[in-house]
Scaffold this motif. Sequence first.
Motif, PDB file in Angstrom:
ATOM      1  N   UNK A 168       0.832  -1.204   0.000  1.00  0.00           N
ATOM      2  CA  UNK A 168       0.000   0.000   0.000  1.00  0.00           C
ATOM      3  C   UNK A 168       0.872   1.261   0.000  1.00  0.00           C
ATOM      4  N   UNK A 169       1.993   1.152   0.713  1.00  0.00           N
ATOM      5  CA  UNK A 169       2.933   2.277   0.736  1.00  0.00           C
ATOM      6  C   UNK A 169       3.492   2.544  -0.666  1.00  0.00           C
TER       7      UNK A 169
ATOM      8  N   UNK B 200       0.878   4.274  -2.544  1.00  0.00           N
ATOM      9  CA  UNK B 200       0.824   5.685  -2.148  1.00  0.00           C
ATOM     10  C   UNK B 200       1.913   6.481  -2.848  1.00  0.00           C
ATOM     11  N   UNK B 201       3.116   5.916  -2.852  1.00  0.00           N
ATOM     12  CA  UNK B 201       4.218   6.612  -3.518  1.00  0.00           C
ATOM     13  C   UNK B 201       3.905   6.833  -4.990  1.00  0.00           C
ATOM     14  N   UNK B 202       3.357   5.802  -5.609  1.00  0.00           N
ATOM     15  CA  UNK B 202       3.017   5.935  -7.026  1.00  0.00           C
ATOM     16  C   UNK B 202       1.946   7.001  -7.217  1.00  0.00           C
ATOM     17  N   UNK B 203       0.973   7.039  -6.297  1.00  0.00           N
ATOM     18  CA  UNK B 203      -0.099   8.026  -6.416  1.00  0.00           C
ATOM     19  C   UNK B 203       0.449   9.448  -6.371  1.00  0.00           C
ATOM     20  N   UNK B 204       1.425   9.690  -5.512  1.00  0.00           N
ATOM     21  CA  UNK B 204       1.934  11.061  -5.421  1.00  0.00           C
ATOM     22  C   UNK B 204       3.011  11.329  -6.475  1.00  0.00           C
ATOM     23  N   UNK B 205       3.192  10.384  -7.404  1.00  0.00           N
ATOM     24  CA  UNK B 205       4.016  10.691  -8.568  1.00  0.00           C
ATOM     25  C   UNK B 205       5.403  10.098  -8.578  1.00  0.00           C
ATOM     26  N   UNK B 206       5.664   9.116  -7.704  1.00  0.00           N
ATOM     27  CA  UNK B 206       6.967   8.453  -7.744  1.00  0.00           C
ATOM     28  C   UNK B 206       7.005   7.548  -8.973  1.00  0.00           C
ATOM     29  N   UNK B 207       8.107   7.609  -9.706  1.00  0.00           N
ATOM     30  CA  UNK B 207       8.209   6.830 -10.937  1.00  0.00           C
ATOM     31  C   UNK B 207       8.690   5.408 -10.645  1.00  0.00           C
ATOM     32  N   UNK B 208       8.464   4.546 -11.634  1.00  0.00           N
ATOM     33  CA  UNK B 208       8.793   3.129 -11.435  1.00  0.00           C
ATOM     34  C   UNK B 208      10.251   2.931 -11.055  1.00  0.00           C
TER      35      UNK B 208
ATOM     36  N   UNK C 131       0.567  -2.258 -10.022  1.00  0.00           N
ATOM     37  CA  UNK C 131      -0.371  -1.272 -10.560  1.00  0.00           C
ATOM     38  C   UNK C 131      -0.878  -0.442  -9.400  1.00  0.00           C
ATOM     39  N   UNK C 132      -0.843   0.881  -9.539  1.00  0.00           N
ATOM     40  CA  UNK C 132      -1.120   1.753  -8.399  1.00  0.00           C
ATOM     41  C   UNK C 132      -2.450   1.453  -7.713  1.00  0.00           C
ATOM     42  N   UNK C 133      -3.509   1.245  -8.499  1.00  0.00           N
ATOM     43  CA  UNK C 133      -4.821   1.034  -7.881  1.00  0.00           C
ATOM     44  C   UNK C 133      -4.824  -0.230  -7.039  1.00  0.00           C
TER      45      UNK C 133
ATOM     46  N   UNK D 211      -2.728   0.252  -3.926  1.00  0.00           N
ATOM     47  CA  UNK D 211      -3.425   1.070  -2.934  1.00  0.00           C
ATOM     48  C   UNK D 211      -4.525   0.284  -2.245  1.00  0.00           C
TER      49      UNK D 211
END
Lengths: 408, 242
Positions: free
Chosen positions: A301-302, A305-313, A399-401, A404
């Motif tokens: 989930x963390x 979260x990182x991906x949601x706020x724009x952290x790249x792969x 996958x971000x969703x 999360x």
Amino acid sequence: MFALIRIALRNVTRNRRRSLITLSAVFLALTVMVGVRGLLNGLQATIREGVVYGQTGAVQVHRKGFLKAMQGAPLDLDLPADEAFLGKIRAVPHVTAVAARIPFGGMVNHGDQTVFSLFTALDPVAESKVCPQRYERVKVGRPLDPADPTGGDFTTPLLSRLGVKVGDGVAILTNDRDGVLNAVDMKVIGSFPEPGLFAADKKVGFIPLPLAQELLRMPGRATEVAIAVDPLDRIDEVVAALRPVVGPEYEVSSWHDVAGYVDEIVKNQNLVLNLISNIFLFMALLGILNTMLMSVRERTREIGTMMAVGVRRRQILALFLLEASLLGLVGGALGLAAGYGIIHHYAGEGIVMRAVGSTTDIVIHPFITAPFVARTFVVSIVGAAVAALLPSFFASRLRPVEALGSVA
Amino acid sequence: MNLVELRGITKDYRLGRTTVTALRGVDLVIQKGEFTVVMGPSGSGKSTLLNIIGCLDQPTAGSYLLDGVPVGERDFDKLAEVRNRKIGFIFQLFNLIPVLDVIENIEFPCLMRKGEREPASSLRRRVEELAGDVGLTPFLKHKPDELSGGQRQRVAIARALITRPELVLADEPTANLDSATSEQIIELMLKLNQEKGVTFVFSTHDPRVMHHARRVVHIADGKIAPQADGEARSPGAVTRAV
Ligand SMILES: Nc1ncnc2c1ncn2[C@@H]1O[C@H](COP(=O)(O)OP(=O)(O)O)[C@@H](O)[C@H]1O
Ligand SMILES: [Mg+2]
């Protein structure tokens, strides 16, 4: 990048227990790798020195074909043992001493006992410079001495077989180079338990070169020249420089050629060591793999979260690789330090060991080299990252969703 | 101006042989500066809708213009950059990074940004100011596990705002808070909407939230109910189901 390093560092200390277990695995692996390497380094140095400074010398010169016919210790493949010849050799840079020898077979007689044995005729003075360990092996009595032209040293098995003690007289019998049987009287002035490392025949005698030349009817001649080289790593240079000096009728061989079994032994020891090292390393890296798999699963989930706020792969990938590398770095550094500590502790006094079937102790002074430490450290860090490659890649491909939505 | 323009958005989830349709033809326009509440029961498609608006997920069909630009089949990193620069997220479970303290959590999205970054000192100043705006000044060095739920959600709000996003998406941000704290969080978001003009989309299944809302979009069974939308609570907000 700095932010990622900070997060990686804190994550490593987050699950303290798990990190400690992983660190211990890396630590143990590195300690073993360094410790065993150090021990083997010491053992191999002892073996090498025992051979070079106690048997062969660094370089040898013979007449062409002598080494092939070595078993027969041929006397007709001889060379001059005079200053004209030996002086030319001594003049080569890095040559520090030159000693003429004659290995030959014969018999020792005392009373009604006669024993076949192998002899080496040695120049008492020069030999002490080329192969000082020969002299150190003499435990009872004293080594060859120019002041004692008929005094010889013999192995204890040979002496006990003859029922002879140091101080007694013996007779040496052998064929000279023309096949005529000759004999000479000698005094036993010293004894040593073993002729040297890996010596197959334990019934061996050392006798003064002039006496042997008389016995073998080859005055001023020898069949072998043993050469001391300093520093030892200049052997190849010395061999190359010697060839034109002695000319084409002679063969110049390094101790590697003369005692090829030593390189063979070292190679096999290293093979076993590498196997052990790799097994330990593999276990440690499996530990890292497991730790990172668990970490990725727990932190799904963390990651989302990182991906949601724009952290790249690739930043996610880098974060987990960094965490693994940190484990490799800390565990590796501690393991190297511990291994080094152990080696350092034994380096001074040395470890006393006895080879199977041997009667003499050898002392091992373990050591490791800076390049080995550096390489092992890099292997530990990079290995940890490689072990974490798969879980880190999983993390970065989430996958971000879905990440999360993870409740873990 | 239309910040979000969704046309005919559908979303199917494949679960082995069966297909779950979470959104069935959603049309929705959100203006800059609006405070929109998406209201609907659990399973109605709120999260799916917000995930699509937030570029976390892509619709099965339909078109989406964000700030006039189509959000099409872009690669992960491009979408990550859109999320980083244009969108702020507030989650039901707060979703803070546990190893970072309040300041570090708030500044995190800015530190992960691609390309040139704001100087550390100016970022730090903005973080502290924002932390003050959400009432966290005494807790700057606290880790998430040292904070209450309400405080954590305040951190999340500050983190969502630090990038100066066009749009903040809050998916049931009060579902894990007691009602008094929920009120405070909603008040805070309304205040930020009014004072800073931040556009909010707020999903909830709690009808009590309606008291605060200027614009409520009702969603049920993957569809926006036309009759309920348009009941603007304040004449200032222009809302329309399209
Ligand atoms: N990853 C998924 N896989 C399958 N079905 C899903 C998934 N996510 C949501 N759904 C389904 O889509 C519908 C809408 O879900 P969601 O958007 O989470 O609703 P809400 O947020 O309003 O509770 C529900 O029926 C849910 O079961
Ligand atoms: Mg939901």
